[in-house]
Design a protein around this motif. Structure first.
Motif, short mmCIF file in Angstrom:
data_model
loop_
_atom_site.label_atom_id
_atom_site.label_comp_id
_atom_site.label_asym_id
_atom_site.label_seq_id
_atom_site.Cartn_x
_atom_site.Cartn_y
_atom_site.Cartn_z
N SER A 27 -119.99 7.40 -45.29
CA SER A 27 -120.89 6.65 -46.16
C SER A 27 -122.30 6.70 -45.58
CB SER A 27 -120.43 5.19 -46.28
OG SER A 27 -119.16 5.11 -46.88
N PRO A 28 -123.32 6.81 -46.43
CA PRO A 28 -124.69 6.84 -45.93
C PRO A 28 -125.03 5.57 -45.17
CG PRO A 28 -124.59 7.55 -48.23
CD PRO A 28 -123.24 6.99 -47.90
N HIS A 29 -125.74 5.72 -44.06
CA HIS A 29 -126.14 4.56 -43.27
C HIS A 29 -127.54 4.10 -43.67
CE1 HIS A 29 -128.59 7.31 -40.86
NE2 HIS A 29 -127.51 8.06 -40.66
N SER A 30 -127.95 2.98 -43.12
CA SER A 30 -129.21 2.35 -43.52
C SER A 30 -130.41 3.26 -43.26
CB SER A 30 -129.39 1.02 -42.79
OG SER A 30 -129.37 1.21 -41.38
N GLY A 31 -130.35 4.05 -42.19
CA GLY A 31 -131.45 4.97 -41.91
C GLY A 31 -131.62 6.01 -43.00
N PRO A 48 -126.87 12.32 -48.82
CA PRO A 48 -127.50 12.71 -47.55
C PRO A 48 -126.67 13.69 -46.72
CG PRO A 48 -127.72 10.35 -47.92
CD PRO A 48 -126.80 10.86 -48.98
N HIS A 49 -125.35 13.52 -46.72
CA HIS A 49 -124.51 14.42 -45.92
C HIS A 49 -124.61 15.85 -46.45
CE1 HIS A 49 -121.34 15.49 -43.15
NE2 HIS A 49 -120.61 16.00 -44.13
N THR A 80 -136.41 4.40 -61.59
CA THR A 80 -136.51 2.94 -61.45
C THR A 80 -135.60 2.39 -60.36
OG1 THR A 80 -134.83 2.65 -63.18
CG2 THR A 80 -137.15 2.65 -63.87
N SER A 81 -134.65 3.20 -59.89
CA SER A 81 -133.75 2.76 -58.82
C SER A 81 -133.23 3.99 -58.09
CB SER A 81 -132.58 1.95 -59.38
OG SER A 81 -131.83 2.71 -60.32
N THR A 82 -132.79 3.78 -56.86
CA THR A 82 -132.30 4.89 -56.05
C THR A 82 -131.00 4.50 -55.35
OG1 THR A 82 -133.57 4.17 -54.11
CG2 THR A 82 -134.64 5.73 -55.61
N SER A 83 -130.23 5.52 -55.00
CA SER A 83 -128.99 5.31 -54.25
C SER A 83 -128.75 6.51 -53.35
CB SER A 83 -127.78 5.14 -55.17
OG SER A 83 -127.82 3.91 -55.86
N ALA A 84 -128.14 6.24 -52.21
CA ALA A 84 -127.61 7.29 -51.34
C ALA A 84 -126.10 7.26 -51.48
CB ALA A 84 -128.04 7.05 -49.89
N TRP A 85 -125.52 8.38 -51.88
CA TRP A 85 -124.10 8.44 -52.19
C TRP A 85 -123.34 9.27 -51.17
CZ3 TRP A 85 -124.50 10.02 -58.08
CH2 TRP A 85 -124.84 8.89 -58.83
N SER A 86 -122.10 8.88 -50.95
CA SER A 86 -121.14 9.77 -50.31
C SER A 86 -120.56 10.69 -51.39
CB SER A 86 -120.02 8.96 -49.64
OG SER A 86 -119.26 8.29 -50.64
N ARG A 87 -119.72 11.61 -50.99
CA ARG A 87 -119.10 12.49 -51.99
C ARG A 87 -118.16 11.70 -52.90
NH1 ARG A 87 -117.86 17.09 -47.38
NH2 ARG A 87 -119.99 17.94 -47.29
N ALA A 88 -117.43 10.76 -52.33
CA ALA A 88 -116.56 9.92 -53.15
C ALA A 88 -117.38 9.07 -54.12
CB ALA A 88 -115.69 9.04 -52.26
N ASP A 89 -118.54 8.60 -53.66
CA ASP A 89 -119.43 7.84 -54.55
C ASP A 89 -119.87 8.71 -55.73
OD1 ASP A 89 -119.36 5.57 -52.95
OD2 ASP A 89 -121.12 6.17 -51.79
N TRP A 90 -120.16 9.97 -55.45
CA TRP A 90 -120.60 10.88 -56.52
C TRP A 90 -119.52 10.99 -57.59
CZ3 TRP A 90 -118.79 15.49 -58.55
CH2 TRP A 90 -119.68 16.20 -59.36
N VAL A 91 -118.27 11.13 -57.17
CA VAL A 91 -117.17 11.19 -58.14
C VAL A 91 -117.09 9.89 -58.92
CG1 VAL A 91 -114.66 11.34 -58.40
CG2 VAL A 91 -115.84 12.89 -56.83
N GLU A 92 -117.12 8.78 -58.20
CA GLU A 92 -116.97 7.46 -58.83
C GLU A 92 -118.09 7.18 -59.83
OE1 GLU A 92 -114.91 3.98 -59.44
OE2 GLU A 92 -114.36 5.42 -57.88
#
Length: 251
Positions: A83-87, A209-210, A114-126
């Motif tokens: 999962s993406p970290h705070s940095g 990010p990964h 208007t909004s942003t997110s850093a996703w993991s690969r599983a987040d991308w699927v979800e």
């Protein structure tokens, strides 16, 4: 007298002795079903997955809850998905601000993020499965329906209730294939618009990010510059889809 050498049936690689399917097609099949190292998967989990695959209504529709489940299982078997970290989240926010400032000077098309997110690969699927359902479901349902319609009329009359089983099997096959395809895409894409489709909600910029880091490996370019390049593309895509309002529904 020294001991005579004994033949090692597993060869020099001890791992082969632990995996009787090494080097065979079954190794890849079991790996796709969740078996670690290509070995036979847990039978309980395997039968559970098969039950989910064939739990559809039988009307030829593809159950995208099953698609998501298949994709997540394949991602889990493929390796780590941190999962993406705070940095990384902070770096993305900074890159978006810088990219939007540059785009404001380079184009008259107004900002749309208007909004942003850093996703993991599983987040991308979800987060993108709903869009994939809109895009893929009509195609899958048409093909599944064509499988039964391709039978001669006499054969369809004789098959009777078996046609429902055929449609259900076709739906299960498509769910498996789509899920596998999404898991492979999740390992390659770097943003929500990377493939030219607006997969996230309007105005929501998302990066992985990964995957961005892997994309930049070997380019001899700093990680910050790679992130800025990917972010510029993401922000520019959102401006395009927001300005050309007809484009999103047309795709």
């Amino acid at each position: 007298m020294p001991d005579e050498p004994h033949d090692d049936p597993t060869g020099d690689d001890p791992a082969k002795g632990q995996n009787p399917f090494a080097g065979t097609p079954m190794e890849q099949i079991f790996a796709a079903m969740g078996g670690q190292g290509g070995q036979a998967p847990d039978l309980g989990a395997l039968f559970g997955q098969m039950q989910r695959l064939f739990s559809g209504s039988g009307d030829g529709t593809v159950d995208f809850a099953v698609v998501k489940d298949v994709a997540r299982h394949a991602l889990s078997a493929a390796g780590p998905d941190p999962s993406p970290h705070s940095g990384q989240v902070g770096a993305l926010d900074d890159a978006v601000r810088l990219a939007e400032g540059w785009l404001d000077r380079a184009t008259e098309v107004p900002a749309a993020v208007t909004s942003t997110s850093a996703w993991s690969r599983a987040d991308w699927v979800e987060q993108t499965i709903g869009t994939w359902e809109q895009v893929v479901a009509p195609i899958a349902e048409h093909v599944v329906g064509a499988m039964s319609e391709a039978l001669p009329e006499e054969a369809r009359a004789m098959a009777g209730p078996l046609l429902g089983i055929l449609r259900q099997a076709g739906s299960a096959m498509f769910a498996q294939q789509i899920g596998q395809a999404l898991s492979e895409l999740a390992g390659e894409v770097v943003s929500s618009t990377d493939i030219g489709l607006p997969l996230a909600a309007a105005g929501h910029a998302a990066l992985l990010p990964h995957n961005v880091a892997e994309f930049g490996d070997g380019l001899e370019i700093g990680a910050a510059d790679v992130l800025l390049y990917v972010t510029l593309r993401e922000c520019a895509h959102h401006r395009l889809f927001a300005h050309a309002s007809w484009l999103r529904p047309a795709i």
